[in-house]
Design an enzyme around this catalytic site. Structure first.
Site, short mmCIF file in Angstrom:
data_model
loop_
_atom_site.label_atom_id
_atom_site.label_comp_id
_atom_site.label_asym_id
_atom_site.label_seq_id
_atom_site.Cartn_x
_atom_site.Cartn_y
_atom_site.Cartn_z
N GLU A 152 10.39 16.18 14.96
CA GLU A 152 10.60 16.00 13.52
C GLU A 152 9.62 16.89 12.76
O GLU A 152 8.41 16.79 12.94
CB GLU A 152 10.38 14.54 13.10
CG GLU A 152 10.78 14.31 11.65
CD GLU A 152 10.37 12.94 11.09
OE1 GLU A 152 9.24 12.50 11.37
OE2 GLU A 152 11.18 12.35 10.36
N GLU A 202 10.43 1.39 10.10
CA GLU A 202 11.40 2.42 9.69
C GLU A 202 10.71 3.75 9.92
O GLU A 202 9.82 4.13 9.16
CB GLU A 202 11.73 2.27 8.20
CG GLU A 202 12.59 1.07 7.85
CD GLU A 202 14.07 1.31 8.08
OE1 GLU A 202 14.44 2.44 8.46
OE2 GLU A 202 14.84 0.36 7.92
N LYS A 240 0.84 -1.20 0.00
CA LYS A 240 0.00 0.00 0.00
C LYS A 240 0.87 1.25 0.00
O LYS A 240 1.54 1.55 0.99
CB LYS A 240 -0.93 0.04 1.23
CG LYS A 240 -1.99 1.15 1.04
CD LYS A 240 -2.71 1.53 2.30
CE LYS A 240 -2.05 2.63 3.06
NZ LYS A 240 -1.91 3.90 2.34
N CYS A 277 13.44 11.07 6.08
CA CYS A 277 13.66 10.58 7.45
C CYS A 277 15.09 10.86 7.90
O CYS A 277 15.36 11.04 9.07
CB CYS A 277 13.39 9.08 7.50
SG CYS A 277 14.37 8.16 6.31
P1 NAD Z 1 2.52 8.33 7.75
O1 NAD Z 1 2.88 7.55 8.96
O2 NAD Z 1 1.48 9.36 7.88
O3 NAD Z 1 2.02 7.36 6.57
C1 NAD Z 1 2.81 6.32 6.10
C2 NAD Z 1 1.93 5.23 5.55
O4 NAD Z 1 1.15 4.69 6.61
C3 NAD Z 1 0.93 5.70 4.50
O5 NAD Z 1 0.84 4.73 3.48
C4 NAD Z 1 -0.37 5.79 5.28
O6 NAD Z 1 -1.50 5.61 4.49
C5 NAD Z 1 -0.21 4.64 6.26
N1 NAD Z 1 -1.00 4.76 7.47
C6 NAD Z 1 -1.32 5.88 8.14
N2 NAD Z 1 -2.08 5.57 9.22
C7 NAD Z 1 -2.21 4.23 9.24
C8 NAD Z 1 -2.88 3.30 10.09
N3 NAD Z 1 -3.56 3.72 11.16
N4 NAD Z 1 -2.81 1.99 9.81
C9 NAD Z 1 -2.13 1.57 8.74
N5 NAD Z 1 -1.50 2.38 7.88
C10 NAD Z 1 -1.53 3.71 8.13
O7 NAD Z 1 3.88 8.95 7.21
P2 NAD Z 1 4.11 9.97 6.00
O8 NAD Z 1 3.65 11.32 6.41
O9 NAD Z 1 3.58 9.38 4.73
O10 NAD Z 1 5.70 9.92 5.91
C11 NAD Z 1 6.52 10.70 6.72
C12 NAD Z 1 7.15 9.88 7.84
O11 NAD Z 1 7.82 8.73 7.33
C13 NAD Z 1 8.23 10.69 8.56
O12 NAD Z 1 8.10 10.53 9.94
C14 NAD Z 1 9.52 10.07 8.06
O13 NAD Z 1 10.61 10.24 8.92
C15 NAD Z 1 9.13 8.63 7.89
N6 NAD Z 1 10.04 7.92 6.98
C16 NAD Z 1 10.94 7.02 7.49
C17 NAD Z 1 11.85 6.38 6.64
C18 NAD Z 1 12.87 5.41 7.18
O14 NAD Z 1 13.48 4.69 6.38
N7 NAD Z 1 13.12 5.35 8.47
C19 NAD Z 1 11.82 6.65 5.27
C20 NAD Z 1 10.90 7.57 4.80
C21 NAD Z 1 10.01 8.19 5.65
#
Ligand code: NAD
Length: 488
Positions: free
Chosen positions: A390, A254, A179, A289
């Site tokens: 962050e 992650e 997804k 990230c």
């Molecule tokens: P997010 O957590 O809002 O969403 C990420 C994914 O999770 C999306 O596909 C979203 O639809 C899904 N999601 C959201 N709520 C959910 C739930 N309750 N149940 C299941 N799935 C759910 O994150 P974002 O805003 O898309 O991305 C930014 C974040 O991602 C930042 O905190 C960043 O640091 C992190 N990130 C980490 C890495 C890493 O490798 N450590 C890499 C990229 C981004």
């Protein structure tokens, strides 16, 4: 605009080898954040769609897991070839979908193909071991796939995550439901079309939708025993709690970072300035990230470093993301734009000095987009919210330190622990810092770069597990121990 987008009112998902819409007809608008233009719609999958995807992935699992590993490797390589062949189109879709510059999004495509090839080459390394258990006994381990794996990824590297992050679970013999983010599904859906040419139906299912509905249905599905999540810390924690409330699952995470970059007085300042800018990922508007959003500079060189940094960031060319000369683009969406503005204002209220940027830009081709100029703050209190939370935007906090101990203490004074970088010519300081800092990835005289085969992942609240290496592949297997007594 790409014919893929132009010719379809709603771009279908891929479930069980079929191109389908959401079972209730629900859709999500796809907006170009750099222009505000409505591009198309993608399906908002329901729990029923997740169940259909699960059934398809389960049905495909026996044949895929029993296929010769080299056959699985070949399929992944074929997919890598297709991705490269369609690289320009896939990168263009990411650009219109997430507002980051084409120069960077095109590199993501190549990285995705390289990741597929890397894991394709490792299929024969999914090995067990033999353990001495005494005369007349043979003890060995098998590494077996889980079955159906759920992968949930964020918006900042859409194609790279959608393609690169299916490689390890598929190579290990699992089938997958992927997804992508609801904000950036276009390239994933084009990838799904390409996948249909190289993977049997059901082996890879691409499901688009909201986190709290489609994502939640994956997390709560009792048949999905292995979940891998990339996203925000708060979401990751909620997912683990939710998953464990259903049954026992292996969940890897992650998550976010508030990553320190330290500049010692003996550092090559040109290198350090360049590293801080690259590390901050202004090229993705700070939406990474690994962004080095906390820059600690020894007091002796603080002012000179800051002057040089500001002079180097100011000329970064911001503008239309599809222009190959653009160096920084638009925020992904209104919520992220508002969040950055909130933190810029908060930084000022907290007493930090905004020395550059942080402005909503509407000049030239940016008039209808979500552009904020790269912001640099100085005089930031390390205990302020700006220094601790962050932001996931183009906001860098520069802070002074004196001596190794204070620098290290400041670097480690965070609940997050994804990456760290240090600039010094002193090998002792460099290795000491690398050993002492609480982060999963450390760069010495470098920043931001990933290396395929080198483990990436976080300490503390930045995550559980490692990716981009053999450990990622192995994490998609469970170990079975077999003990044979043959000397009756
Ligand atoms: P997010 O957590 O809002 O969403 C990420 C994914 O999770 C999306 O596909 C979203 O639809 C899904 N999601 C959201 N709520 C959910 C739930 N309750 N149940 C299941 N799935 C759910 O994150 P974002 O805003 O898309 O991305 C930014 C974040 O991602 C930042 O905190 C960043 O640091 C992190 N990130 C980490 C890495 C890493 O490798 N450590 C890499 C990229 C981004």
């Amino acid at each position: 605009m790409s014919s893929f987008v132009r010719n379809q009112d709603v771009i279908p998902m891929l479930i069980g080898g079929k191109r389908v819409l959401a079972s209730d007809g629900g859709t999500i608008d796809v907006l170009n954040p750099a222009t505000g233009q409505l591009l198309t719609k993608v399906p908002a999958a329901t729990a029923e769609d997740i169940e259909t995807a699960y059934q398809a992935a389960s049905a495909a699992f026996p044949a895929w897991s029993r296929a010769h590993p080299l056959e699985r490797g070949k399929a992944l390589r074929d997919l890598a070839d297709l991705i490269e062949e369609h690289g320009d189109e896939l990168a263009a879709l990411d650009v219109m979908d997430n507002g980051s510059p084409i120069k960077e999004m095109r590199k993501d495509v190549d990285i995705a193909a390289a990741q597929l090839r890397y894991f394709a080459g490792l299929v024969s390394q999914v090995r067990g071991e033999t353990i001495p258990t005494g005369d007349g006994r043979l003890n060995y381990t098998l590494r077996q796939p889980y079955g159906v794996v759920g992968r949930i990824v964020p918006f900042n590297h859409p194609l790279m995550f959608a393609a690169g992050k299916i490689a390890a679970p598929l190579a290990a013999g699992n089938t997958v439901i992927m997804k992508p983010s609801e904000h950036t599904s276009l390239s994933s859906l084009r990838l799904a079309e390409l996948i249909s040419d190289v993977l049997p139906p059901g082996v890879m299912n691409m499901v688009t939708g909201w986190g709290h509905t489609a994502g939640d249905a994956m997390v709560a599905h009792p048949g999905i025993r292995r979940l891998a999540f990339i996203g925000a810390e708060t979401t990751g924690r909620a997912i683990v709690a939710r998953a464990m409330g259903v049954n026992v699952k292996h969940v890897s995470l992650e998550l976010g970072g508030k990553n320190p970059l330290l500049v010692f007085p003996d550092a090559d300042l040109d290198l350090a300035v360049e590293g801080a800018i690259r590390g901050m990922n202004f090229t993705w508007q700070g939406q990474s990230c690994g962004s080095t959003s906390r820059v600690f500079v020894d007091r002796a060189i603080h002012d000179e470093f800051l002057d040089r940094l500001v002079a180097a960031v100011e000329p970064l060319k911001q503008g239309a993301p599809d222009d190959w000369t653009t160096e920084t683009g638009s925020m992904i969406n209104q919520a992220q734009f508002d969040k950055v503005q909130y933190y810029v204002n908060l930084g000022k209220e907290e007493g930090s000095q905004l020395v550059l940027g942080g402005q909503h830009r509407t000049d030239g081709d940016m008039k209808d987009g979500l552009f904020i100029s790269p912001a640099i703050f100085s005089g930031v209190d390390p205990n302020s919210r700006m220094a601790r939370e962050e932001i996931f935007g183009p906001v860098m906090a520069v802070m002074p330190f004196s001596g190794y101990d204070e620098g290290l203490a400041l670097a480690n004074d965070t609940d997050l622990g994804l990456t760290a970088a240090v600039y010094t010519k002193d090998l002792t300081v460099a290795h000491r810092f690398a050993n002492d800092v609480e982060a999963g990835f450390v760069w010495v005289n470098d920043s931001s770069r990933h290396f395929i085969g080198a483990p990436f992942g976080g300490y503390k609240n930045s995550g559980i597990g490692r990716e981009e290496d053999i450990e990622e592949l192995e994490s998609y297997t469970q170990v079975k121990n077999v003990n044979v007594w043959y000397s009756q």
